[in-house]
Design an enzyme around this catalytic site. Structure first.
Site, PDB file in Angstrom:
ATOM      1  N   GLY A 273       0.839  -1.200   0.000  1.00 15.85           N
ATOM      2  CA  GLY A 273       0.000   0.000   0.000  1.00 15.85           C
ATOM      3  C   GLY A 273       0.867   1.240   0.000  1.00 15.85           C
ATOM      4  CG  ASN A 274      -0.156   4.622  -1.468  1.00 11.63           C
ATOM      5  OD1 ASN A 274      -0.886   5.426  -0.906  1.00 11.63           O
ATOM      6  ND2 ASN A 274      -0.492   3.991  -2.604  1.00 11.63           N
TER       7      ASN A 274
END
Ligand code: C5P
Length: 401
Positions: free
Chosen positions: A209-210
């Site tokens: 993810g981020n």
């Protein structure tokens, strides 16, 4: 709806003066600041105390208010203070004096020094209203840009039926709101917005993810809804919620899910604003079961995700408008221009990680708009909600051209 707006209400001697209380109440409820000036004869119909209580300010009637201090109500200041002066009800007598420039009470003096738009809501018996003097007076004021709120027809205080009843307070309030909130050209448009991160599964419990919080997508959606648009917000996991009934949220996890939601809706939308931080790569083969830690090192093969914005750009019709975001760390403008062209965008919002307070994890952002004609517009560091307003203003300007 009327936050920060200053409204000067003049009340004159007509039985409809009792309705002034409802006008004040409605305006105050919409967060306007209201000051009331009454003529002496208005005080026969409604007490100043009623209107000062509702407006939360003293009511002015005479030039000199306080005999002891000698302090006077400065009509010039009041005329300059107001964003809108409304005389409601406006009697036949005051109407005639407005036309002739008479100045024998505070209300008339204030009218003569008003710099803002002036509105009047006449109220009188049907024959008085139909009289040629009244009609000529109204026509003259109208010629000089005084806005006339037409009286309605119905039962009058005299017992007669006809035209002369002051317009209802709610309707007057709504007209004032519409005056200060002109219809946006996003009103009634369908807008699709992408926001948040994507989570690309490695196995059932882990993902790539981020740090995107999803706030930009949510703020854009709220701002569009406030301008009357119907919004579809396709968002990755975010803790931010939307509250407007005009926003349909489609929660997704992966880029492929986001693409499917965009593909299902893009055709029906006139505008797309793609602010999501989509993962460029995803694990080629997410494991069915949680990966056990058996070896010292493992390799996860990644494959490229679809570019959702590029898909929308490739399928963009003549009347569709597409906005993309770019977060760059080097050669920002050049890379931004390339993206704008490659993805067939109308507007690219560039934010650079080199700018303090910009990008992920901040409530502020500092952006540059890149347009197809090579136009660049630089903005100061601002709250993300103000950035959302700037973006919508730019879209509106382009749609007007
Ligand atoms: O090419 P880059 O990822 O920098 O482009 C950023 C813009 O493209 C953003 O508007 C982002 O939402 C969108 N994007 C997308 N799908 C991807 C990658 C980026 O829609 N796979």
């Amino acid at each position: 709806m009327l936050s920060g707006k200053k409204i000067l209400l003049g009340v004159t001697g007509s039985i409809a003066a009792y309705k002034a209380a409802h006008i004040v109440r409605a305006l105050i409820k919409s967060n306007a600041e209201v000051k009331v000036i009454m003529t002496e004869s208005a005080c026969d119909f409604i007490t100043p105390l009623t209107l000062s209580t509702l407006s939360k300010k003293p009511v002015a009637i005479e030039f000199i208010k306080d005999e002891e201090s000698g302090e006077w109500e400065n009509h010039v200041d009041w005329g300059i203070w107001a964003d809108l002066m409304l005389i409601a009800p406006c009697s036949a007598n005051t109407l005639s004096k407005l036309v002739n420039g008479n100045c024998d009470n505070l209300l008339l003096a204030t009218y003569l020094s008003a710099k803002c738009p002036v509105w009047i809501a006449p109220a009188m018996d049907l024959d008085m209203f139909a009289h040629f003097s009244t009609q000529e007076n109204l026509a003259k004021l109208n010629e000089h840009d005084v806005y006339i709120i037409e009286p309605t027809s119905g039962e009058l205080a005299s017992g007669l039926e006809g035209k002369g009843r002051m317009e209802e307070p709610e309707e007057i309030h709504d007209q004032i709101v519409a005056h200060f909130n002109p219809k946006s050209n996003l009103n009634g448009k369908q807008i699709i917005i992408t926001g948040g991160p994507t989570y690309e599964a490695i196995d059932p419990v882990r993902f790539i993810g981020n740090h995107s919080s999803g706030i930009t997508g949510v703020l854009l959606a709220e701002a569009c809804a406030k301008r009357g648009a119907q919004v579809i917000l396709v968002t990755g996991p975010t803790r931010f919620k939307t509250s407007s009934a005009n926003i349909k949220v489609i929660p997704i996890n992966s880029a492929n899910e986001m693409l499917a939601a965009v593909q299902a809706n893009w055709n029906e939308c006139q505008i797309g604003i793609f602010s999501a931080a989509v993962a460029d790569y995803r694990p080629a083969q997410p494991a069915d079961q949680k990966i056990k830690k058996k070896t010292d090192a493992i390799t996860i093969e990644l494959v490229k995700n679809p570019d959702i914005l590029a898909w929308a750009g490739a399928h963009k019709k003549e009347d569709q408008y597409l906005v993309g975001f770019a977060l760059e760390t080097e050669n920002e403008i050049e890379n931004g221009r390339g993206k704008l062209a490659r993805k067939n965008l109308n507007l690219l919002i560039l934010n650079s990680l080199n700018d303090k307070g910009a990008g992920f994890g901040h409530s502020t952002n500092k952006v540059t708009f890149i347009k197809p004609n090579n136009n660049l517009i630089n903005f100061e560091l601002k709250n993300k909600s103000d950035v959302a307003e700037d973006i919508l203003n730019e879209i509106e300007t382009d749609l007007n051209d």
